[in-house]
Scaffold this motif. Structure first.
Motif, PDB file in Angstrom:
ATOM      1  N   ALA A 276     -13.283 -11.596  11.866  1.00 48.23           N
ATOM      2  CA  ALA A 276     -11.561 -12.279  11.696  1.00 48.23           C
ATOM      3  C   ALA A 276     -11.052 -12.189  10.967  1.00 48.23           C
ATOM      4  CB  ALA A 276     -11.372 -13.604  12.698  1.00 48.23           C
ATOM      5  N   GLN A 277     -11.822 -12.908  10.145  1.00 51.47           N
ATOM      6  CA  GLN A 277     -12.013 -12.933   8.601  1.00 51.47           C
ATOM      7  C   GLN A 277     -11.635 -11.479   7.837  1.00 51.47           C
ATOM      8  OE1 GLN A 277     -11.382 -16.113   6.386  1.00 51.47           O
ATOM      9  NE2 GLN A 277     -11.202 -16.754   8.258  1.00 51.47           N
ATOM     10  N   GLN A 278     -12.622 -10.661   7.985  1.00 49.44           N
ATOM     11  CA  GLN A 278     -12.251  -8.850   6.994  1.00 49.44           C
ATOM     12  C   GLN A 278     -11.428  -8.624   7.746  1.00 49.44           C
ATOM     13  OE1 GLN A 278     -16.058  -7.666   9.411  1.00 49.44           O
ATOM     14  NE2 GLN A 278     -16.777  -7.834   8.014  1.00 49.44           N
ATOM     15  N   THR A 279     -10.595  -9.167   9.085  1.00 48.12           N
ATOM     16  CA  THR A 279      -9.395  -8.493   9.266  1.00 48.12           C
ATOM     17  C   THR A 279      -8.049  -8.669   8.886  1.00 48.12           C
ATOM     18  OG1 THR A 279     -10.239  -7.596  11.917  1.00 48.12           O
ATOM     19  CG2 THR A 279      -7.981  -7.726  11.638  1.00 48.12           C
ATOM     20  N   ALA A 280      -8.159 -10.573   8.420  1.00 47.84           N
ATOM     21  CA  ALA A 280      -7.263 -11.059   7.793  1.00 47.84           C
ATOM     22  C   ALA A 280      -7.535 -10.970   6.106  1.00 47.84           C
ATOM     23  CB  ALA A 280      -7.719 -12.531   8.088  1.00 47.84           C
ATOM     24  N   SER A 281      -8.452  -9.850   5.914  1.00 49.92           N
ATOM     25  CA  SER A 281      -8.721  -9.812   4.028  1.00 49.92           C
ATOM     26  C   SER A 281      -7.805  -8.360   4.205  1.00 49.92           C
ATOM     27  CB  SER A 281     -10.694  -9.788   3.979  1.00 49.92           C
ATOM     28  OG  SER A 281     -10.540  -9.085   3.399  1.00 49.92           O
ATOM     29  N   LEU A 282      -8.388  -7.747   5.007  1.00 43.39           N
ATOM     30  CA  LEU A 282      -7.349  -6.075   5.116  1.00 43.39           C
ATOM     31  C   LEU A 282      -5.929  -6.067   4.814  1.00 43.39           C
ATOM     32  CD1 LEU A 282     -10.146  -4.175   7.386  1.00 43.39           C
ATOM     33  CD2 LEU A 282      -9.565  -4.269   5.249  1.00 43.39           C
ATOM     34  N   ALA A 283      -5.148  -7.662   5.936  1.00 41.12           N
ATOM     35  CA  ALA A 283      -3.875  -7.826   5.525  1.00 41.12           C
ATOM     36  C   ALA A 283      -3.388  -8.682   4.201  1.00 41.12           C
ATOM     37  CB  ALA A 283      -3.954  -8.564   6.760  1.00 41.12           C
ATOM     38  N   SER A 284      -3.948 -10.114   3.959  1.00 40.23           N
ATOM     39  CA  SER A 284      -4.645  -9.821   2.556  1.00 40.23           C
ATOM     40  C   SER A 284      -4.346  -9.006   1.782  1.00 40.23           C
ATOM     41  CB  SER A 284      -5.455 -11.294   2.051  1.00 40.23           C
ATOM     42  OG  SER A 284      -5.362 -11.468   1.074  1.00 40.23           O
ATOM     43  N   LYS A 285      -5.101  -8.164   1.721  1.00 39.24           N
ATOM     44  CA  LYS A 285      -4.512  -7.021   0.526  1.00 39.24           C
ATOM     45  C   LYS A 285      -3.560  -6.554   0.305  1.00 39.24           C
ATOM     46  CE  LYS A 285      -9.622  -6.489  -0.285  1.00 39.24           C
ATOM     47  NZ  LYS A 285     -10.787  -5.896  -0.130  1.00 39.24           N
ATOM     48  N   LEU A 286      -2.602  -5.922   1.557  1.00 36.86           N
ATOM     49  CA  LEU A 286      -1.875  -5.172   2.417  1.00 36.86           C
ATOM     50  C   LEU A 286      -0.508  -5.502   1.277  1.00 36.86           C
ATOM     51  CD1 LEU A 286      -0.444  -2.635   3.366  1.00 36.86           C
ATOM     52  CD2 LEU A 286      -0.194  -4.123   5.388  1.00 36.86           C
ATOM     53  N   LEU A 287      -0.282  -7.499   1.735  1.00 36.23           N
ATOM     54  CA  LEU A 287       0.855  -7.998   2.254  1.00 36.23           C
ATOM     55  C   LEU A 287       1.191  -9.210   0.861  1.00 36.23           C
ATOM     56  CD1 LEU A 287       1.235  -9.776   5.644  1.00 36.23           C
ATOM     57  CD2 LEU A 287       2.571  -7.535   4.792  1.00 36.23           C
ATOM     58  N   SER A 288      -0.379  -9.491  -0.053  1.00 34.14           N
ATOM     59  CA  SER A 288      -0.413 -10.104  -1.384  1.00 34.14           C
ATOM     60  C   SER A 288      -0.663 -10.929  -1.166  1.00 34.14           C
ATOM     61  CB  SER A 288       0.176  -9.471  -2.125  1.00 34.14           C
ATOM     62  OG  SER A 288       0.119  -8.164  -2.324  1.00 34.14           O
ATOM     63  N   LEU A 289      -1.032 -12.160   0.289  1.00 32.53           N
ATOM     64  CA  LEU A 289      -1.200 -13.249   0.468  1.00 32.53           C
ATOM     65  C   LEU A 289      -2.765 -14.137   0.654  1.00 32.53           C
ATOM     66  CD1 LEU A 289       1.450 -13.166   3.607  1.00 32.53           C
ATOM     67  CD2 LEU A 289       2.275 -14.381   1.133  1.00 32.53           C
ATOM     68  N   PRO A 290      -2.413 -15.123   0.769  1.00 33.76           N
ATOM     69  CA  PRO A 290      -4.254 -15.814   1.087  1.00 33.76           C
ATOM     70  C   PRO A 290      -4.046 -16.249   2.450  1.00 33.76           C
ATOM     71  CG  PRO A 290      -2.363 -17.889   0.229  1.00 33.76           C
ATOM     72  CD  PRO A 290      -1.634 -15.729   0.219  1.00 33.76           C
ATOM     73  N   VAL A 291      -5.577 -15.864   2.550  1.00 31.91           N
ATOM     74  CA  VAL A 291      -6.024 -16.507   4.446  1.00 31.91           C
ATOM     75  C   VAL A 291      -6.171 -17.497   4.131  1.00 31.91           C
ATOM     76  CG1 VAL A 291      -7.407 -15.781   5.872  1.00 31.91           C
ATOM     77  CG2 VAL A 291      -6.917 -14.017   4.531  1.00 31.91           C
TER      78      VAL A 291
END
Length: 154
Positions: free
Chosen positions: A56-71
């Motif tokens: 889940a952290q790895q998946t969220a990290s991909l979203a974080s990079k795309l959206l420029s938001l922290p996890v």
């Protein structure tokens, strides 16, 4: 309330423990594809909150990079998470538009509960992304605006 609910990408079958299972290369790619296809809608996201499990952290990290938001990490989003506590979490962030990154069976149960769908209706495969909207965070008070899953056309 609006929320996006993302199931982690495909993960390894085995690891030293379930929380340590990591994404496979397919899991990375399918998640990137879903996030890219949904980029216009995801621009509304203001927070990313994920399960502490590695996949889940790895998946969220991909979203974080795309959206420029922290996890942010929440123990409420583990596979055996409970709907009342996740509902409280959603209610507590009601001024934000969260992207919750979690696991089955929790993600499917959450979508079904919020949208008043029969149990088991939305199974949510790996990398599936649901967009829900509700006036209040309560059972059967929401609408499923979209559901994207790898290999399924919108």
């Amino acid at each position: 309330m609006q929320a996006f609910i993302l199931r982690h990408g495909e993960a390894q079958l085995f690891a030293d423990s379930d929380p340590e299972r990591a994404l496979t290369s397919v899991g990375y790619q399918q998640t990137l594809d879903i996030l890219s296809e949904s980029q216009a809608e995801l621009k509304a996201v203001t927070r990313i909150i994920a399960s502490p499990y590695v996949r889940a952290q790895q998946t969220a990290s991909l979203a974080s990079k795309l959206l420029s938001l922290p996890v942010e990490t929440s123990d409420l989003l583990v596979p055996e998470g409970r709907l009342p506590q996740v509902a409280q979490l959603l209610d507590s962030v009601n001024h934000d538009i969260p992207l919750l990154v979690s696991h089955q069976p929790l993600v499917g149960e959450l979508v079904n509960w919020l949208c008043g769908l029969s149990p088991g209706r939305q199974v949510m495969g790996t990398s599936a992304l649901a967009h829900v909207e509700a006036e209040i965070v309560a059972g059967a008070c929401g609408s499923l605006l979209s559901l994207r899953q790898p290999g399924m056309s919108q």
